[in-house]
Scaffold this motif. Structure first.
Motif, PDB file in Angstrom:
ATOM      1  N   LEU A   1     -56.947  26.516-105.704  1.00 56.25           N
ATOM      2  CA  LEU A   1     -56.775  27.443-106.820  1.00 56.25           C
ATOM      3  C   LEU A   1     -57.764  28.602-106.775  1.00 56.25           C
ATOM      4  O   LEU A   1     -57.478  29.681-107.307  1.00 56.25           O
ATOM      5  CB  LEU A   1     -56.906  26.698-108.155  1.00 56.25           C
ATOM      6  CG  LEU A   1     -55.740  25.788-108.535  1.00 56.25           C
ATOM      7  CD1 LEU A   1     -56.063  25.007-109.796  1.00 56.25           C
ATOM      8  CD2 LEU A   1     -54.459  26.599-108.732  1.00 56.25           C
ATOM      9  N   ILE A   2     -58.935  28.414-106.178  1.00 59.98           N
ATOM     10  CA  ILE A   2     -59.884  29.534-106.072  1.00 59.98           C
ATOM     11  C   ILE A   2     -59.711  30.299-104.762  1.00 59.98           C
ATOM     12  O   ILE A   2     -60.498  31.193-104.461  1.00 59.98           O
ATOM     13  CB  ILE A   2     -61.343  29.072-106.242  1.00 59.98           C
ATOM     14  CG1 ILE A   2     -61.758  28.079-105.152  1.00 59.98           C
ATOM     15  CG2 ILE A   2     -61.552  28.490-107.633  1.00 59.98           C
ATOM     16  CD1 ILE A   2     -63.246  27.707-105.199  1.00 59.98           C
ATOM     17  N   GLY A   3     -58.671  29.942-103.997  1.00 60.18           N
ATOM     18  CA  GLY A   3     -58.302  30.734-102.834  1.00 60.18           C
ATOM     19  C   GLY A   3     -58.966  30.357-101.525  1.00 60.18           C
ATOM     20  O   GLY A   3     -58.940  31.159-100.570  1.00 60.18           O
ATOM     21  N   MET A   4     -59.548  29.166-101.450  1.00 58.68           N
ATOM     22  CA  MET A   4     -60.166  28.744-100.199  1.00 58.68           C
ATOM     23  C   MET A   4     -59.086  28.376 -99.182  1.00 58.68           C
ATOM     24  O   MET A   4     -57.984  27.958 -99.533  1.00 58.68           O
ATOM     25  CB  MET A   4     -61.101  27.556-100.433  1.00 58.68           C
ATOM     26  CG  MET A   4     -62.291  27.891-101.314  1.00 58.68           C
ATOM     27  SD  MET A   4     -63.285  29.242-100.613  1.00 58.68           S
ATOM     28  CE  MET A   4     -64.631  29.341-101.798  1.00 58.68           C
ATOM     29  N   GLU A   5     -59.431  28.503 -97.890  1.00 56.07           N
ATOM     30  CA  GLU A   5     -58.472  28.216 -96.834  1.00 56.07           C
ATOM     31  C   GLU A   5     -58.170  26.717 -96.764  1.00 56.07           C
ATOM     32  O   GLU A   5     -58.944  25.891 -97.247  1.00 56.07           O
ATOM     33  CB  GLU A   5     -59.001  28.701 -95.479  1.00 56.07           C
ATOM     34  CG  GLU A   5     -60.196  27.936 -94.923  1.00 56.07           C
ATOM     35  CD  GLU A   5     -61.539  28.436 -95.430  1.00 56.07           C
ATOM     36  OE1 GLU A   5     -62.569  28.024 -94.848  1.00 56.07           O
ATOM     37  OE2 GLU A   5     -61.561  29.241 -96.395  1.00 56.07           O
ATOM     38  N   GLU A   6     -57.050  26.396 -96.141  1.00 57.18           N
ATOM     39  CA  GLU A   6     -56.652  24.996 -96.008  1.00 57.18           C
ATOM     40  C   GLU A   6     -57.738  24.203 -95.275  1.00 57.18           C
ATOM     41  O   GLU A   6     -58.280  24.662 -94.261  1.00 57.18           O
ATOM     42  CB  GLU A   6     -55.331  24.905 -95.245  1.00 57.18           C
ATOM     43  CG  GLU A   6     -54.772  23.502 -95.171  1.00 57.18           C
ATOM     44  CD  GLU A   6     -53.412  23.442 -94.485  1.00 57.18           C
ATOM     45  OE1 GLU A   6     -52.909  22.323 -94.275  1.00 57.18           O
ATOM     46  OE2 GLU A   6     -52.876  24.526 -94.153  1.00 57.18           O
ATOM     47  N   GLY A   7     -58.056  23.044 -95.790  1.00 56.26           N
ATOM     48  CA  GLY A   7     -59.071  22.200 -95.177  1.00 56.26           C
ATOM     49  C   GLY A   7     -60.490  22.493 -95.609  1.00 56.26           C
ATOM     50  O   GLY A   7     -61.432  21.833 -95.156  1.00 56.26           O
TER      51      GLY A   7
ATOM     52  N   ASP B   1     -76.049  20.256 -96.596  1.00 58.51           N
ATOM     53  CA  ASP B   1     -76.361  21.259 -95.574  1.00 58.51           C
ATOM     54  C   ASP B   1     -75.450  22.485 -95.627  1.00 58.51           C
ATOM     55  O   ASP B   1     -75.614  23.417 -94.832  1.00 58.51           O
ATOM     56  CB  ASP B   1     -76.276  20.635 -94.174  1.00 58.51           C
ATOM     57  CG  ASP B   1     -77.331  19.565 -93.945  1.00 58.51           C
ATOM     58  OD1 ASP B   1     -78.463  19.751 -94.438  1.00 58.51           O
ATOM     59  OD2 ASP B   1     -77.032  18.556 -93.283  1.00 58.51           O
ATOM     60  N   ALA B   2     -74.484  22.488 -96.545  1.00 59.09           N
ATOM     61  CA  ALA B   2     -73.495  23.565 -96.571  1.00 59.09           C
ATOM     62  C   ALA B   2     -74.086  24.883 -97.053  1.00 59.09           C
ATOM     63  O   ALA B   2     -74.956  24.927 -97.923  1.00 59.09           O
ATOM     64  CB  ALA B   2     -72.317  23.170 -97.460  1.00 59.09           C
ATOM     65  N   CYS B   3     -73.581  25.977 -96.471  1.00 62.69           N
ATOM     66  CA  CYS B   3     -73.852  27.345 -96.932  1.00 62.69           C
ATOM     67  C   CYS B   3     -72.499  27.935 -97.311  1.00 62.69           C
ATOM     68  O   CYS B   3     -71.607  28.047 -96.464  1.00 62.69           O
ATOM     69  CB  CYS B   3     -74.503  28.177 -95.831  1.00 62.69           C
ATOM     70  SG  CYS B   3     -76.050  27.510 -95.211  1.00 62.69           S
ATOM     71  N   LEU B   4     -72.321  28.315 -98.567  1.00 64.92           N
ATOM     72  CA  LEU B   4     -71.003  28.657 -99.089  1.00 64.92           C
ATOM     73  C   LEU B   4     -70.957  30.079 -99.628  1.00 64.92           C
ATOM     74  O   LEU B   4     -71.938  30.586-100.178  1.00 64.92           O
ATOM     75  CB  LEU B   4     -70.610  27.672-100.195  1.00 64.92           C
ATOM     76  CG  LEU B   4     -70.595  26.186 -99.793  1.00 64.92           C
ATOM     77  CD1 LEU B   4     -70.270  25.313-100.994  1.00 64.92           C
ATOM     78  CD2 LEU B   4     -69.611  25.936 -98.666  1.00 64.92           C
ATOM     79  N   THR B   5     -69.789  30.698 -99.490  1.00 63.24           N
ATOM     80  CA  THR B   5     -69.565  32.064 -99.977  1.00 63.24           C
ATOM     81  C   THR B   5     -68.238  32.098-100.723  1.00 63.24           C
ATOM     82  O   THR B   5     -67.251  31.505-100.276  1.00 63.24           O
ATOM     83  CB  THR B   5     -69.522  33.067 -98.812  1.00 63.24           C
ATOM     84  OG1 THR B   5     -70.740  32.976 -98.071  1.00 63.24           O
ATOM     85  CG2 THR B   5     -69.362  34.491 -99.324  1.00 63.24           C
ATOM     86  N   SER B   6     -68.198  32.780-101.852  1.00 61.50           N
ATOM     87  CA  SER B   6     -66.952  32.913-102.604  1.00 61.50           C
ATOM     88  C   SER B   6     -65.973  33.809-101.856  1.00 61.50           C
ATOM     89  O   SER B   6     -66.355  34.568-100.965  1.00 61.50           O
ATOM     90  CB  SER B   6     -67.232  33.482-103.995  1.00 61.50           C
ATOM     91  OG  SER B   6     -67.753  34.795-103.905  1.00 61.50           O
ATOM     92  N   CYS B   7     -64.686  33.711-102.236  1.00 59.03           N
ATOM     93  CA  CYS B   7     -63.639  34.443-101.518  1.00 59.03           C
ATOM     94  C   CYS B   7     -63.870  35.954-101.514  1.00 59.03           C
ATOM     95  O   CYS B   7     -63.655  36.632-100.503  1.00 59.03           O
ATOM     96  CB  CYS B   7     -62.277  34.125-102.124  1.00 59.03           C
ATOM     97  SG  CYS B   7     -61.656  32.493-101.668  1.00 59.03           S
ATOM     98  N   GLN B   8     -64.315  36.493-102.641  1.00 57.52           N
ATOM     99  CA  GLN B   8     -64.555  37.931-102.736  1.00 57.52           C
ATOM    100  C   GLN B   8     -65.956  38.327-102.294  1.00 57.52           C
ATOM    101  O   GLN B   8     -66.301  39.517-102.317  1.00 57.52           O
ATOM    102  CB  GLN B   8     -64.309  38.400-104.174  1.00 57.52           C
ATOM    103  CG  GLN B   8     -62.862  38.217-104.636  1.00 57.52           C
ATOM    104  CD  GLN B   8     -62.653  38.638-106.085  1.00 57.52           C
ATOM    105  OE1 GLN B   8     -63.453  39.373-106.658  1.00 57.52           O
ATOM    106  NE2 GLN B   8     -61.569  38.160-106.694  1.00 57.52           N
TER     107      GLN B   8
END
Length: 309
Positions: free
Chosen positions: A157-163, A271-278
């Motif tokens: 729903l927030i637009g992340m890619e499959e998987g 350990d994840a580094c995450l970025t929003s879709c926009q």
């Protein structure tokens, strides 16, 4: 609306109903940041067993409970696992210490020295019958049966890619709590949760102790039979580019009996580094989690507590 929306996990999983239920989930996330999760598949007796075993643990003498406190766990950060006594935690600096007792646990990972990793030291079964066993069984059910399905729906729903969800939550970083709110006055001060989402399992009591900030007022949230309460955290709000709401909430328990609460705080892999879709928000999970826990430990509040007047 005077109550939270209801979202069916079974309908989210079924091909015939998935699209419509995801539309309802999106509305709940954008408007409320809170919802009931029904048809979730967790056996009611499993929740009851964990609540009863937790009640027995909290009834132990204080000196025994203290043996399993933060200092005895050998964790980093210190407050990530173990027992915290009544008035041992501050979730909003203006409210002071909360009148509640807590036992924290997580996913056991022997020998892992990363933040929030390691093994929980529990009282044995002779001292606290069923305590460790029922909580760990419930953990397995929640992590295997609820988290992947709900997490995948939210990520889509927030637009992340499959998987994207299994890649960053296999395994998740878990903060699992057992909370006892004393009768006639147990509280948890206003705050937001720092993670991706929170699942709340609780007793079905007549008192409406949980309160959610909605339309500039505190809305009481009654216990709905055979449901969980889900709320979104600050990480999900950031990753949605602020479309989804990490909603302030608090507990004010006035009932004649103690209230046992079993929240599961779901974070991405440490350990994840995450970025929003926009690209408006980016963060390292470990840094964001440590900053939040350090704030609680210092008495400065949890999540966005200091923004809440």
């Amino acid at each position: 609306m005077t109550t939270l929306p209801q979202i069916s996990l079974a309908k989210l999983a079924a091909t015939a109903t998935r699209r419509e239920e995801r539309q309802r989930l999106q509305m709940a996330c954008e408007e409320f940041g809170f919802f009931y999760l029904v048809e979730h598949g967790i056996p009611k007796e499993q929740i009851t067993q964990a609540i009863e075993a937790s009640r027995r643990f909290f009834a132990l003498p204080q000196s025994i409970k203290e043996r399993y406190g933060h200092a005895a766990q050998g964790m980093y950060p210190t407050i990530a696992r173990g027992y915290s006594r009544l008035r041992g935690e501050i979730l909003h600096p203006d409210a002071g210490p909360d009148p509640k007792e807590v036992f924290d646990l997580g996913i056991d990972s022997e020998g892992d020295r990363r933040p929030f990793a390691g093994s929980t030291r529990f009282p044995d079964d002779a001292l606290a019958p069923g305590f460790a066993r029922s909580l760990l069984a419930l953990q397995t059910t929640v992590l295997d049966g609820v988290v992947p399905q709900l997490g995948t729906a939210l990520a889509d729903l927030i637009g992340m890619e499959e998987g994207w969800f299994p890649r960053h939550f296999s395994p998740p970083t878990l903060g699992q709590r057992v909370i006892r709110y004393p009768a006639r006055g147990g509280t948890c001060a206003k705050h937001t949760d720092g993670g991706f989402f929170t699942l709340l399992l609780q007793e079905e009591l007549p008192t409406r102790s949980l309160q959610v900030w909605f339309r500039e007022r505190w809305m009481p949230v009654p216990s709905l039979p055979d449901s969980l309460v889900v709320n979104l955290g600050d990480m999900l709000q950031a990753l949605s580019d602020d479309r989804f709401k990490s909603t302030p909430h608090q507990v004010a328990h006035s009932g004649e009996s103690d209230r046992i609460s079993l929240p599961f705080f779901i974070y991405p892999d440490i350990d994840a580094c995450l970025t929003s879709c926009q690209g408006r928000h980016a963060f390292r999970v470990a840094e964001m989690m440590l900053r939040n826990f350090e704030s609680v430990e210092a008495g400065n509040g949890a999540g966005r507590a200091r923004e809440l007047q």
